[in-house]
Design a protein around this motif. Sequence first.
Motif, PDB file in Angstrom:
ATOM      1  N   GLY A  28       3.340   4.556 -12.467  1.00 47.62           N
ATOM      2  CA  GLY A  28       2.789   3.460 -13.258  1.00 47.62           C
ATOM      3  C   GLY A  28       2.292   2.291 -12.433  1.00 47.62           C
ATOM      4  O   GLY A  28       1.511   1.467 -12.920  1.00 47.62           O
ATOM      5  N   GLN A  29       2.739   2.199 -11.182  1.00 46.48           N
ATOM      6  CA  GLN A  29       2.330   1.089 -10.330  1.00 46.48           C
ATOM      7  C   GLN A  29       1.090   1.398  -9.502  1.00 46.48           C
ATOM      8  O   GLN A  29       0.547   0.506  -8.855  1.00 46.48           O
ATOM      9  N   VAL A  42       4.166   4.431   7.190  1.00 43.82           N
ATOM     10  CA  VAL A  42       3.532   5.724   7.412  1.00 43.82           C
ATOM     11  C   VAL A  42       2.262   5.777   6.569  1.00 43.82           C
ATOM     12  O   VAL A  42       2.326   5.678   5.334  1.00 43.82           O
ATOM     13  N   HIS A  43       1.127   5.912   7.215  1.00 39.98           N
ATOM     14  CA  HIS A  43      -0.177   5.968   6.541  1.00 39.98           C
ATOM     15  C   HIS A  43      -0.396   4.770   5.613  1.00 39.98           C
ATOM     16  O   HIS A  43      -1.083   4.894   4.578  1.00 39.98           O
ATOM     17  N   GLY A  67       2.388  11.450  -1.424  1.00 43.17           N
ATOM     18  CA  GLY A  67       1.942  10.092  -1.732  1.00 43.17           C
ATOM     19  C   GLY A  67       3.026   9.082  -1.428  1.00 43.17           C
ATOM     20  O   GLY A  67       4.004   9.370  -0.731  1.00 43.17           O
ATOM     21  N   PRO A  68       2.901   7.872  -1.960  1.00 41.59           N
ATOM     22  CA  PRO A  68       3.892   6.825  -1.686  1.00 41.59           C
ATOM     23  C   PRO A  68       5.231   7.147  -2.327  1.00 41.59           C
ATOM     24  O   PRO A  68       5.317   7.374  -3.533  1.00 41.59           O
ATOM     25  N   ILE A  69       6.283   7.158  -1.532  1.00 37.44           N
ATOM     26  CA  ILE A  69       7.572   7.625  -2.044  1.00 37.44           C
ATOM     27  C   ILE A  69       8.356   6.537  -2.759  1.00 37.44           C
ATOM     28  O   ILE A  69       9.325   6.834  -3.458  1.00 37.44           O
ATOM     29  N   CYS A 128       0.831  -1.218   0.000  1.00 39.99           N
ATOM     30  CA  CYS A 128       0.000   0.000   0.000  1.00 39.99           C
ATOM     31  C   CYS A 128       0.860   1.261   0.000  1.00 39.99           C
ATOM     32  O   CYS A 128       0.446   2.322   0.458  1.00 39.99           O
ATOM     33  N   GLY A 129       2.081   1.141  -0.519  1.00 33.18           N
ATOM     34  CA  GLY A 129       2.997   2.272  -0.560  1.00 33.18           C
ATOM     35  C   GLY A 129       4.012   2.264   0.568  1.00 33.18           C
ATOM     36  O   GLY A 129       5.083   2.841   0.451  1.00 33.18           O
ATOM     37  N   GLN A 130       3.657   1.651   1.690  1.00 40.03           N
ATOM     38  CA  GLN A 130       4.490   1.494   2.902  1.00 40.03           C
ATOM     39  C   GLN A 130       4.792   2.833   3.581  1.00 40.03           C
ATOM     40  O   GLN A 130       4.534   2.986   4.769  1.00 40.03           O
TER      41      GLN A 130
END
Length: 276
Positions: free
Chosen positions: A229-230, A260-261, A222-224, A213-215
Amino acid sequence: MSRILRFVAGLVLIGLALLLGAYVASRADPIVRRTTVTLPDWPKGAPPITLALLTDIHLGNASMDRARLDRIVDQVNALKPDLVLIGGDFLAEYNKSQAVARSRLIAESLSRLKAPLGTVAVLGNHDYNTDPKAVTNALSRIGIPVLENTAIQRGPIVIGGLGDFDTNHADVATTTAAMAKLHGANVILTHSPDAPTPLPTTIRLLLAGHLHCGQIVLPLVGPISVSAGQRRYLCGVVHDGPRTVVVSGGLGTSNAPLRVHAPPDLWLVTVGPAKR
């Protein structure tokens, strides 16, 4: 100067507090998420069943040890799923020297899973790039089949275990051909949800993980660690035409033991017949 030093010290303390919070979040009990999916090829007269989807255990870094995995197994057992599906990345990092020992610890913990229809698994990119044989052998010894481009029937469903896309182990044609030889509602279990080869439209449910979920998901950014594309299959339930894709945020972490989140989660997916 003292005012500047106090300001810098304050920033350092805030940073340390944020890191500690992210570490604690990475070791939290997984959130239980739920969804229901109806399948048009559901066997006539068969009752619905509940699948527990677990992914990305990543045993071997600070976010996942044997004690935490044992707690998660107890949590899953308390939910009483009919079948447990594990979507790969059992190992953390790429430490080949520890792969056999860590696989043994994972198997010892997962051997306590209780589900009437058993447990079925596939491998992820960390497993393939570390020691896939160690993971497969350890799980096979406790009765958990590890599928790679083949299929198995469990109750009213046929599970196609697709090899990992990212490490070039996926063979969609071979997997779906194996599924066609069995009788039941078709479900694909794989590690990465973003299939480079299109799946047949007859596959109405795909279960995966991989992206956590991006971790680490930062406000406004947003997810770093996830490319643009993912993000289509980043997390949760995605409706892709007639197909439902369920993407777990996973249990452990990749690389840094921080979240985080994007809390750890597992999914309970109830599958059954489509309404007529």
